[in-house]
Write an enzyme that holds these catalytic residues in place. Structure first.
Site, PDB file in Angstrom:
ATOM      1  N   HIS A   1       0.880  -1.191   0.014  1.00 22.69           N
ATOM      2  CA  HIS A   1       0.053  -0.053   0.052  1.00 22.69           C
ATOM      3  C   HIS A   1       0.804   1.254   0.076  1.00 22.69           C
ATOM      4  CE1 HIS A   1       1.031   0.849   4.149  1.00 22.69           C
ATOM      5  NE2 HIS A   1       0.921  -0.435   4.334  1.00 22.69           N
ATOM      6  N   GLY A   2       0.427   2.591  -0.293  1.00 20.42           N
ATOM      7  CA  GLY A   2       1.058   3.534  -0.419  1.00 20.42           C
ATOM      8  C   GLY A   2       1.367   4.117   1.207  1.00 20.42           C
TER       9      GLY A   2
ATOM     10  N   HIS B   1       0.873  -5.296   2.879  1.00 19.02           N
ATOM     11  CA  HIS B   1       1.421  -4.732   3.753  1.00 19.02           C
ATOM     12  C   HIS B   1       3.144  -5.063   3.891  1.00 19.02           C
ATOM     13  CE1 HIS B   1      -2.133  -2.752   5.442  1.00 19.02           C
ATOM     14  NE2 HIS B   1      -2.877  -4.222   4.866  1.00 19.02           N
ATOM     15  N   GLY B   2       3.601  -4.291   4.604  1.00 14.91           N
ATOM     16  CA  GLY B   2       5.269  -4.461   4.571  1.00 14.91           C
ATOM     17  C   GLY B   2       5.521  -6.150   4.884  1.00 14.91           C
TER      18      GLY B   2
ATOM     19  N   ASN C   1       3.163   5.151   8.556  1.00 15.90           N
ATOM     20  CA  ASN C   1       4.449   5.188   8.330  1.00 15.90           C
ATOM     21  C   ASN C   1       5.036   6.708   8.279  1.00 15.90           C
ATOM     22  OD1 ASN C   1       3.086   3.569   5.372  1.00 15.90           O
ATOM     23  ND2 ASN C   1       4.234   2.478   7.050  1.00 15.90           N
TER      24      ASN C   1
ATOM     25  N   ARG D   1      12.590  -7.632  12.868  1.00 17.06           N
ATOM     26  CA  ARG D   1      13.200  -8.303  11.872  1.00 17.06           C
ATOM     27  C   ARG D   1      13.407  -9.829  11.821  1.00 17.06           C
ATOM     28  NH1 ARG D   1      12.278  -4.870   7.979  1.00 17.06           N
ATOM     29  NH2 ARG D   1      13.800  -6.195   6.580  1.00 17.06           N
TER      30      ARG D   1
ATOM     31  N   GLU E   1      -1.679  -6.821   7.769  1.00 16.41           N
ATOM     32  CA  GLU E   1      -0.342  -6.505   8.475  1.00 16.41           C
ATOM     33  C   GLU E   1      -0.206  -7.359   9.760  1.00 16.41           C
ATOM     34  OE1 GLU E   1       2.431  -6.384   8.151  1.00 16.41           O
ATOM     35  OE2 GLU E   1       2.999  -4.189   7.976  1.00 16.41           O
TER      36      GLU E   1
END
Length: 251
Positions: A12-13, A185-186, A18, A118, A90
């Site tokens: 997504h933008g 999503h990321g 973010n 991570r 997400e």
């Protein structure tokens, strides 16, 4: 037109989460104006590559849904299947949801911060009862099954919950000959790429997904995505954006 259908992944933008450096996770934050422009840019790249999806899959979170709507609105007007699927949501950052990444790093230290963000197996502290109830009652989770809301998740948990999405939605559509656009999503896209490309833990840890950049997989004779065939439609800009993302703290 390509000989075989394609699978396209787009994060997504840019969202307000973010822009503010938050652990947004399952918090239903909207797009920024920059994010809307990124979605329009993704549509322009798809048009230039003559990629016109037949099936569009989003998460249930508004930043994904709106990005997909903008992309579709800037493609050719025709009939498409558009579905929102909670499996693509997400990652749930648990008690970190809505907190500043900078504040979390300061309070808990760099090692815990890296582990929670991570690693494949690190789960942040779980949501408290009141936060869990509030998020469960939000519009993004209205009418969704109980499994759609957890107390916290590792990235490996996200990979596991993506299996039904691939098996029940993506693979059947590709097998029918449909080109599929997934707007996620990321972390859900990191997890999906880990699944499709059989990435090890180290490769997933270092994988950054920039907002608004289409990533395209070719498919084989039977419609399955060809592992490691993915590439960005604008690789130079996507690489720069991914490097910036890594330096800023990422997803």
């Amino acid at each position: 037109m390509p000989e075989h259908p394609r699978l396209v992944l787009v994060r997504h933008g840019e969202s307000t989460g973010n822009a503010d450096g938050l652990f947004s996770g399952i918090l239903d934050v909207p797009l920024t104006d920059t994010g809307r422009n990124e979605a329009r840019g993704a549509a322009a790249l798809l048009r230039a590559a003559s990629i016109d999806p037949d099936v569009v899959v989003t998460s249930t979170l508004q930043r994904s849904v709106e990005s997909a709507r903008i992309i579709v609105d800037h493609l050719a007007a025709r009939s498409r299947t558009v579905v929102a699927d909670w499996h693509l949501n997400e990652r749930n950052y648990g008690a970190l949801t809505g907190l500043s990444k900078t504040a979390v790093r300061t309070e808990y230290g760099a090692e815990a911060f890296r582990e929670w963000r991570r690693s494949m197996n690190g789960r942040p502290p779980a949501l408290a009862d009141d936060a869990f109830a509030r998020l469960t009652a939000s519009a993004a989770f209205e009418g969704q099954p109980a499994d759609a809301m957890t107390r916290t998740e590792s990235l490996r948990d996200v990979i596991l919950r993506l299996h039904p999405l691939v098996d029940d939605r993506i693979d059947p559509a590709l097998t029918r000959g449909d080109t599929v656009l997934v707007v996620g999503h990321g972390n859900s896209l990191r997890a999906l790429r880990a699944l499709l490309d059989h990435l090890d833990d180290a490769a997933v840890r270092d994988l950054n997904i920039p907002t608004g950049h289409p990533f395209v997989y070719d498919t084989g004779a039977h419609g399955s995505p060809i592992s490691r065939s993915g590439r960005y439609l604008d690789p130079a800009r996507a690489e720069r954006a991914a490097i910036t993302l890594a330096h800023e703290g990422g997803t």
